[in-house]
Motif scaffolding. Sequence first.
Motif, PDB file in Angstrom:
ATOM      1  N   TYR A  39       0.869  -1.176   0.000  1.00  0.00           N
ATOM      2  CA  TYR A  39       0.000   0.000   0.000  1.00  0.00           C
ATOM      3  C   TYR A  39       0.905   1.224   0.000  1.00  0.00           C
ATOM      4  O   TYR A  39       1.650   1.459   0.945  1.00  0.00           O
ATOM      5  CB  TYR A  39      -0.920  -0.014   1.219  1.00  0.00           C
ATOM      6  N   VAL A  40       0.861   1.991  -1.078  1.00  0.00           N
ATOM      7  CA  VAL A  40       1.693   3.181  -1.230  1.00  0.00           C
ATOM      8  C   VAL A  40       0.864   4.400  -0.860  1.00  0.00           C
ATOM      9  O   VAL A  40      -0.227   4.607  -1.397  1.00  0.00           O
ATOM     10  CB  VAL A  40       2.198   3.303  -2.694  1.00  0.00           C
ATOM     11  N   LYS A  41       1.392   5.178   0.091  1.00  0.00           N
ATOM     12  CA  LYS A  41       0.707   6.412   0.479  1.00  0.00           C
ATOM     13  C   LYS A  41       1.739   7.446   0.913  1.00  0.00           C
ATOM     14  O   LYS A  41       2.877   7.101   1.235  1.00  0.00           O
ATOM     15  CB  LYS A  41      -0.317   6.156   1.581  1.00  0.00           C
ATOM     16  N   LYS A  42       1.357   8.700   0.921  1.00  0.00           N
ATOM     17  CA  LYS A  42       2.311   9.782   1.191  1.00  0.00           C
ATOM     18  C   LYS A  42       2.876   9.729   2.609  1.00  0.00           C
ATOM     19  O   LYS A  42       4.003  10.112   2.836  1.00  0.00           O
ATOM     20  CB  LYS A  42       1.698  11.145   0.897  1.00  0.00           C
ATOM     21  N   GLU A  43       2.094   9.211   3.577  1.00  0.00           N
ATOM     22  CA  GLU A  43       2.588   9.132   4.955  1.00  0.00           C
ATOM     23  C   GLU A  43       3.651   8.054   5.116  1.00  0.00           C
ATOM     24  O   GLU A  43       4.332   7.992   6.123  1.00  0.00           O
ATOM     25  CB  GLU A  43       1.437   8.831   5.934  1.00  0.00           C
ATOM     26  N   GLY A  44       3.760   7.178   4.145  1.00  0.00           N
ATOM     27  CA  GLY A  44       4.734   6.090   4.191  1.00  0.00           C
ATOM     28  C   GLY A  44       4.092   4.791   3.743  1.00  0.00           C
ATOM     29  O   GLY A  44       2.972   4.480   4.116  1.00  0.00           O
ATOM     30  N   ASP A  45       4.817   4.056   2.938  1.00  0.00           N
ATOM     31  CA  ASP A  45       4.309   2.795   2.404  1.00  0.00           C
ATOM     32  C   ASP A  45       4.216   1.749   3.508  1.00  0.00           C
ATOM     33  O   ASP A  45       4.901   1.831   4.526  1.00  0.00           O
ATOM     34  CB  ASP A  45       5.238   2.272   1.313  1.00  0.00           C
ATOM     35  N   SER A  46       3.358   0.761   3.259  1.00  0.00           N
ATOM     36  CA  SER A  46       3.256  -0.363   4.182  1.00  0.00           C
ATOM     37  C   SER A  46       2.940  -1.626   3.392  1.00  0.00           C
ATOM     38  O   SER A  46       2.486  -1.573   2.252  1.00  0.00           O
ATOM     39  CB  SER A  46       2.179  -0.106   5.242  1.00  0.00           C
ATOM     40  N   LYS A  47       3.219  -2.758   4.025  1.00  0.00           N
ATOM     41  CA  LYS A  47       2.898  -4.055   3.442  1.00  0.00           C
ATOM     42  C   LYS A  47       1.911  -4.746   4.374  1.00  0.00           C
ATOM     43  O   LYS A  47       2.068  -4.703   5.605  1.00  0.00           O
ATOM     44  CB  LYS A  47       4.151  -4.899   3.251  1.00  0.00           C
ATOM     45  N   ILE A  48       0.922  -5.379   3.763  1.00  0.00           N
ATOM     46  CA  ILE A  48      -0.175  -6.003   4.494  1.00  0.00           C
ATOM     47  C   ILE A  48      -0.282  -7.456   4.077  1.00  0.00           C
ATOM     48  O   ILE A  48      -0.201  -7.779   2.889  1.00  0.00           O
ATOM     49  CB  ILE A  48      -1.491  -5.257   4.199  1.00  0.00           C
TER      50      ILE A  48
END
Length: 154
Positions: A39-48
């Motif tokens: 999940y790519v987002k401006k606050e920082g990417d994450s993996k789920i």
Amino acid sequence: MYKMKKIIFTLLCTVLFSVPSFAQNMNSKGDNIIGEYLYVKKEGDSKIRISKAADGTYTAQVFWVANALDKNGNKRKDVKNKDKNLRNVDLDKVVIIKGLKYDAEDKEWGDADIYDPSSGKIYDVDIEFKDAKTLEVYGNIWGIGKTVYWKKIK
């Protein structure tokens, strides 16, 4: 030249008309959602990671965040969680969906909530594949919501 244009046109049509069928195929079976997503987002990417629970529902848990450490080098915690008992959970271990159910008739996943650790808010969630590698995740409160996309990586 005419044959080349015809070949290119045929290939283009094949790709355009097969994309919806890829998504339909991915939406046709509940366990297709199992896997790992970015999940790519401006606050920082994450993996789920989405897995199947013993009761047949699905759970989504963060297992990696790009900005896991605070400015002091300590693991960032889920400090915005409304449940005070969960505020000490590392951000890269937060469960964001529990009890997600597959609806075979509608060919989508829902009937659950999604938790947003960046805001501490909880939304109703509906999920379906946009294409073979992209989950369309729609969260809403009282019908007002937002759609985000998770890319399948494994």
